[in-house]
Design a protein around this motif. Structure first.
Motif, PDB file in Angstrom:
ATOM      1  N   THR A   9     -19.177 -44.738   4.443  1.00  0.00           N
ATOM      2  CA  THR A   9     -19.398 -43.370   4.941  1.00  0.00           C
ATOM      3  C   THR A   9     -18.238 -42.888   5.807  1.00  0.00           C
ATOM      4  OG1 THR A   9     -20.556 -44.283   6.833  1.00  0.00           O
ATOM      5  CG2 THR A   9     -21.922 -43.567   4.975  1.00  0.00           C
ATOM      6  N   GLY A  10     -17.251 -43.759   6.068  1.00  0.00           N
ATOM      7  CA  GLY A  10     -16.152 -43.405   6.979  1.00  0.00           C
ATOM      8  C   GLY A  10     -15.057 -42.598   6.299  1.00  0.00           C
ATOM      9  N   PHE A  11     -13.989 -42.398   7.029  1.00  0.00           N
ATOM     10  CA  PHE A  11     -12.862 -41.555   6.573  1.00  0.00           C
ATOM     11  C   PHE A  11     -12.225 -42.116   5.293  1.00  0.00           C
ATOM     12  CE2 PHE A  11      -8.147 -40.892   7.383  1.00  0.00           C
ATOM     13  CZ  PHE A  11      -8.117 -39.592   6.907  1.00  0.00           C
ATOM     14  N   ILE A  12     -11.890 -43.392   5.298  1.00  0.00           N
ATOM     15  CA  ILE A  12     -11.296 -44.010   4.097  1.00  0.00           C
ATOM     16  C   ILE A  12     -12.388 -44.246   3.053  1.00  0.00           C
ATOM     17  CG2 ILE A  12     -10.122 -46.068   3.190  1.00  0.00           C
ATOM     18  CD1 ILE A  12      -8.854 -46.421   5.991  1.00  0.00           C
ATOM     19  N   SER A  31     -24.788 -49.214   4.843  1.00  0.00           N
ATOM     20  CA  SER A  31     -24.663 -48.381   6.036  1.00  0.00           C
ATOM     21  C   SER A  31     -25.756 -48.736   7.026  1.00  0.00           C
ATOM     22  CB  SER A  31     -24.783 -46.907   5.617  1.00  0.00           C
ATOM     23  OG  SER A  31     -24.874 -46.082   6.754  1.00  0.00           O
ATOM     24  N   ARG A  32     -25.443 -48.494   8.307  1.00  0.00           N
ATOM     25  CA  ARG A  32     -26.495 -48.671   9.320  1.00  0.00           C
ATOM     26  C   ARG A  32     -27.546 -47.580   9.163  1.00  0.00           C
ATOM     27  NH1 ARG A  32     -22.725 -48.094  14.255  1.00  0.00           N
ATOM     28  NH2 ARG A  32     -21.954 -46.572  12.760  1.00  0.00           N
ATOM     29  N   LYS A  36     -28.144 -41.406   5.368  1.00  0.00           N
ATOM     30  CA  LYS A  36     -27.078 -40.391   5.417  1.00  0.00           C
ATOM     31  C   LYS A  36     -26.148 -40.478   4.197  1.00  0.00           C
ATOM     32  CE  LYS A  36     -23.541 -42.626   8.305  1.00  0.00           C
ATOM     33  NZ  LYS A  36     -23.122 -42.881   9.658  1.00  0.00           N
ATOM     34  N   LEU A  68     -15.132 -52.160   4.920  1.00  0.00           N
ATOM     35  CA  LEU A  68     -14.358 -51.212   5.736  1.00  0.00           C
ATOM     36  C   LEU A  68     -15.052 -50.949   7.076  1.00  0.00           C
ATOM     37  CD1 LEU A  68     -13.659 -48.499   2.986  1.00  0.00           C
ATOM     38  CD2 LEU A  68     -12.029 -50.198   3.834  1.00  0.00           C
ATOM     39  N   GLY A  70     -16.556 -50.903  10.836  1.00  0.00           N
ATOM     40  CA  GLY A  70     -16.111 -51.276  12.179  1.00  0.00           C
ATOM     41  C   GLY A  70     -16.140 -50.083  13.104  1.00  0.00           C
ATOM     42  N   GLU A  71     -16.444 -50.341  14.359  1.00  0.00           N
ATOM     43  CA  GLU A  71     -16.434 -49.304  15.397  1.00  0.00           C
ATOM     44  C   GLU A  71     -15.043 -48.656  15.448  1.00  0.00           C
ATOM     45  OE1 GLU A  71     -19.191 -49.067  17.528  1.00  0.00           O
ATOM     46  OE2 GLU A  71     -18.311 -47.616  18.920  1.00  0.00           O
ATOM     47  N   ASN A  72     -14.999 -47.337  15.499  1.00  0.00           N
ATOM     48  CA  ASN A  72     -13.715 -46.619  15.502  1.00  0.00           C
ATOM     49  C   ASN A  72     -12.894 -46.980  16.745  1.00  0.00           C
ATOM     50  OD1 ASN A  72     -11.785 -44.347  15.766  1.00  0.00           O
ATOM     51  ND2 ASN A  72     -12.892 -43.636  13.958  1.00  0.00           N
ATOM     52  N   ARG A  90     -16.590 -55.702  13.800  1.00  0.00           N
ATOM     53  CA  ARG A  90     -15.772 -56.149  12.663  1.00  0.00           C
ATOM     54  C   ARG A  90     -16.090 -57.592  12.268  1.00  0.00           C
ATOM     55  NH1 ARG A  90     -13.414 -52.001  14.803  1.00  0.00           N
ATOM     56  NH2 ARG A  90     -12.280 -50.625  13.374  1.00  0.00           N
ATOM     57  N   TRP A 146     -10.798 -60.443  12.671  1.00  0.00           N
ATOM     58  CA  TRP A 146     -11.358 -59.588  11.604  1.00  0.00           C
ATOM     59  C   TRP A 146     -11.006 -60.192  10.236  1.00  0.00           C
ATOM     60  CZ3 TRP A 146      -9.034 -53.956  11.430  1.00  0.00           C
ATOM     61  CH2 TRP A 146      -9.842 -53.113  10.684  1.00  0.00           C
ATOM     62  N   THR A 165      -3.779 -51.916   6.880  1.00  0.00           N
ATOM     63  CA  THR A 165      -3.509 -50.492   6.716  1.00  0.00           C
ATOM     64  C   THR A 165      -2.753 -49.923   7.909  1.00  0.00           C
ATOM     65  OG1 THR A 165      -5.438 -50.242   5.293  1.00  0.00           O
ATOM     66  CG2 THR A 165      -4.725 -48.286   6.465  1.00  0.00           C
ATOM     67  N   GLY A 166      -1.863 -48.976   7.620  1.00  0.00           N
ATOM     68  CA  GLY A 166      -1.185 -48.237   8.679  1.00  0.00           C
ATOM     69  C   GLY A 166      -1.982 -46.986   9.033  1.00  0.00           C
ATOM     70  N   VAL A 168      -3.540 -43.741   8.467  1.00  0.00           N
ATOM     71  CA  VAL A 168      -3.863 -43.043   7.222  1.00  0.00           C
ATOM     72  C   VAL A 168      -3.824 -41.537   7.457  1.00  0.00           C
ATOM     73  CG1 VAL A 168      -5.564 -42.762   5.391  1.00  0.00           C
ATOM     74  CG2 VAL A 168      -5.302 -44.993   6.495  1.00  0.00           C
TER      75      VAL A 168
HETATM   76  P1  NDP Z   1     -14.316 -44.899  10.206  1.00  0.00           P
HETATM   77  O1  NDP Z   1     -14.410 -45.082  11.675  1.00  0.00           O
HETATM   78  O2  NDP Z   1     -14.175 -43.505   9.687  1.00  0.00           O
HETATM   79  O3  NDP Z   1     -15.573 -45.529   9.437  1.00  0.00           O
HETATM   80  C1  NDP Z   1     -15.944 -46.843   9.560  1.00  0.00           C
HETATM   81  C2  NDP Z   1     -17.393 -47.020   9.132  1.00  0.00           C
HETATM   82  O4  NDP Z   1     -17.840 -48.228   9.751  1.00  0.00           O
HETATM   83  C3  NDP Z   1     -18.338 -45.937   9.593  1.00  0.00           C
HETATM   84  O5  NDP Z   1     -18.511 -44.941   8.618  1.00  0.00           O
HETATM   85  C4  NDP Z   1     -19.625 -46.678   9.908  1.00  0.00           C
HETATM   86  O6  NDP Z   1     -20.538 -46.639   8.810  1.00  0.00           O
HETATM   87  C5  NDP Z   1     -19.202 -48.114  10.126  1.00  0.00           C
HETATM   88  N1  NDP Z   1     -19.321 -48.468  11.545  1.00  0.00           N
HETATM   89  C6  NDP Z   1     -18.917 -47.757  12.637  1.00  0.00           C
HETATM   90  N2  NDP Z   1     -19.235 -48.395  13.772  1.00  0.00           N
HETATM   91  C7  NDP Z   1     -19.860 -49.542  13.387  1.00  0.00           C
HETATM   92  C8  NDP Z   1     -20.458 -50.610  14.091  1.00  0.00           C
HETATM   93  N3  NDP Z   1     -20.468 -50.632  15.437  1.00  0.00           N
HETATM   94  N4  NDP Z   1     -20.999 -51.621  13.374  1.00  0.00           N
HETATM   95  C9  NDP Z   1     -20.996 -51.595  12.006  1.00  0.00           C
HETATM   96  N5  NDP Z   1     -20.486 -50.588  11.295  1.00  0.00           N
HETATM   97  C10 NDP Z   1     -19.907 -49.589  11.971  1.00  0.00           C
HETATM   98  O7  NDP Z   1     -13.099 -45.818   9.718  1.00  0.00           O
HETATM   99  P2  NDP Z   1     -11.984 -45.506   8.630  1.00  0.00           P
HETATM  100  O8  NDP Z   1     -12.649 -45.098   7.360  1.00  0.00           O
HETATM  101  O9  NDP Z   1     -10.937 -44.650   9.215  1.00  0.00           O
HETATM  102  O10 NDP Z   1     -11.351 -46.954   8.436  1.00  0.00           O
HETATM  103  C11 NDP Z   1     -12.017 -47.985   7.703  1.00  0.00           C
HETATM  104  C12 NDP Z   1     -11.527 -49.315   8.239  1.00  0.00           C
HETATM  105  O11 NDP Z   1     -10.104 -49.366   8.114  1.00  0.00           O
HETATM  106  C13 NDP Z   1     -11.864 -49.441   9.723  1.00  0.00           C
HETATM  107  O12 NDP Z   1     -12.331 -50.730  10.001  1.00  0.00           O
HETATM  108  C14 NDP Z   1     -10.538 -49.150  10.413  1.00  0.00           C
HETATM  109  O13 NDP Z   1     -10.381 -49.844  11.632  1.00  0.00           O
HETATM  110  C15 NDP Z   1      -9.522 -49.613   9.381  1.00  0.00           C
HETATM  111  N6  NDP Z   1      -8.266 -48.879   9.531  1.00  0.00           N
HETATM  112  C16 NDP Z   1      -8.261 -47.500   9.504  1.00  0.00           C
HETATM  113  C17 NDP Z   1      -7.078 -46.813   9.710  1.00  0.00           C
HETATM  114  C18 NDP Z   1      -7.038 -45.326   9.692  1.00  0.00           C
HETATM  115  O14 NDP Z   1      -5.952 -44.722   9.932  1.00  0.00           O
HETATM  116  N7  NDP Z   1      -8.140 -44.631   9.385  1.00  0.00           N
HETATM  117  C19 NDP Z   1      -5.812 -47.523   9.987  1.00  0.00           C
HETATM  118  C20 NDP Z   1      -5.937 -48.967   9.965  1.00  0.00           C
HETATM  119  C21 NDP Z   1      -7.123 -49.606   9.743  1.00  0.00           C
HETATM  120  P3  NDP Z   1     -22.138 -46.390   8.997  1.00  0.00           P
HETATM  121  O15 NDP Z   1     -22.307 -45.452  10.158  1.00  0.00           O
HETATM  122  O16 NDP Z   1     -22.524 -45.777   7.697  1.00  0.00           O
HETATM  123  O17 NDP Z   1     -22.733 -47.719   9.224  1.00  0.00           O
END
Ligand code: NDP
Length: 305
Positions: A9-12, A31-32, A36, A68, A70-72, A90, A146, A165-166, A168
């Motif tokens: 559900t995240g950005f990537i 997803s948690r 959604k 993918l 992990g807490e932002n 993570r 991780w 990843t760098g 994005v």
């Molecule tokens: P996002 O923060 O947009 O999304 C990550 C997803 O992880 C969320 O949609 C959420 O899904 C889930 N999440 C968030 N917090 C938690 C938590 N505490 N426990 C479990 N799940 C959680 O990340 P991106 O899509 O931007 O990136 C994906 C991965 O790539 C990340 O781990 C990030 O660190 C890594 N990365 C990203 C970069 C970037 O520029 N975007 C650069 C380098 C690495 P839900 O709520 O559905 O559970």
């Protein structure tokens, strides 16, 4: 083909889900809040809970698992509690997926593990590729833990790919956070601007992940960064030019430290020039290798002729 995408559900994740779904893959997003998933993607993508057992039955050689979640890291000031959540979210995600794969009778064909170029720690002049040692600092420590969290799947005979990843660049993420100050002529590189920015267009991030999923020879760590990393001052200059808002000032390091604490040093004031050596050697061709073109593409500005 099927993909089970944790953090989809995240950005990537959203961009990856849409690309794979449009290419005919069946997609399950872990997803948690599985409810959604339908809101985000509409029909055609199934949302499931991490702890549900439904998705275990879907594993098999034609299924890819992508982690993918992990807490932002840029969600707020790094208090002790936030740092704990960044690390534990993570490591726990990787371990949960390994445990599930271990319990499943059929194993996935590939496991894609997210990581970041922060693995290399702050670097000076020398570019780094996948052969470089991990560096110092909190983010490097997080990246090591991780990456290690899912290493056990390899002993189960599963091909594992780690994507370092760098930054994005897409509609959202880091670029969206940088735009407002630039639009008001307040943008500029953090600190000296000498630190490296290893960037990648979201389309290449998704394209490279898919390439590594489908390429059966691919295993181990790959830098997911464009082949032309730049220093932040050049990044800021090109961003300012693309927006028609040339930058005048660097953002002072002391002010960033005051605002963001430790995160300023690790994320804004230091960096690395990472090269995608293994990805290009494997035959991946970048659609957006050039920063000017990438920013013009994303900001929908015509390139100067
Ligand atoms: P996002 O923060 O947009 O999304 C990550 C997803 O992880 C969320 O949609 C959420 O899904 C889930 N999440 C968030 N917090 C938690 C938590 N505490 N426990 C479990 N799940 C959680 O990340 P991106 O899509 O931007 O990136 C994906 C991965 O790539 C990340 O781990 C990030 O660190 C890594 N990365 C990203 C970069 C970037 O520029 N975007 C650069 C380098 C690495 P839900 O709520 O559905 O559970």
């Amino acid at each position: 083909m099927r993909a089970i995408i944790a953090g989809g559900t995240g950005f990537i994740g959203q961009a990856l889900v849409v690309a794979l779904r449009d290419a005919g893959w069946d997609i399950v997003v872990l997803s948690r809040s599985p409810g959604k998933v339908a809101e985000v993607f509409g029909h055609g993508v199934i949302g499931m809970r991490w702890d549900g057992s439904g998705w275990l039955e879907l594993l098999g050689p034609d299924t890819a698992v992508v982690n993918l979640a992990g807490e932002n890291i840029a969600a707020g000031r790094w208090t002790g509690e936030v740092k704990r959540r960044i690390l534990e979210s993570r490591v726990n995600a990787g371990r949960s997926l390994v445990k599930a794969v271990g319990e499943a009778s059929a194993k996935p064909g590939v496991f894609v593990q997210a990581s970041a170029v922060g693995y290399y720690g702050p670097r000076g002049n020398d570019p780094v590729d996948e052969g470089a040692e991990s560096g110092s600092g909190y983010l490097a420590e997080v990246c090591r833990a991780w990456e290690a969290s899912s290493a056990e799947v390899e002993a189960m005979g599963v091909r594992r790919v780690v994507v370092r990843t760098g930054m994005v660049l897409g509609h959202g993420g880091a670029l969206a956070r940088m735009l407002p100050p630039f639009r008001y002529f307040l943008g500029g590189p953090p600190g000296s601007g000498y630190q490296g920015v290893s960037w990648v267009h979201l389309e290449d991030e998704v394209g490279a992940i898919r390439f590594l999923m489908e390429n059966k020879e691919a295993r181990g760590a790959y830098n997911l960064t464009a082949p032309t990393p730049v220093r932040f001052r050049k990044f800021a200059r090109i961003l300012g030019q693309t927006l028609g808002r040339p930058y005048r000032l660097n953002a002072p390091a002391f002010a960033l430290r005051l605002l963001f604490g430790e995160m300023a040093d690790e994320v804004l004031l230091s960096g690395q020039l990472a090269l995608p050596t293994r990805l290009t050697e494997a035959g991946y061709v970048f659609r957006h290798p050039d920063l000017e073109e990438t920013l013009a593409d994303l900001l929908a500005v015509a390139r100067p002729t």
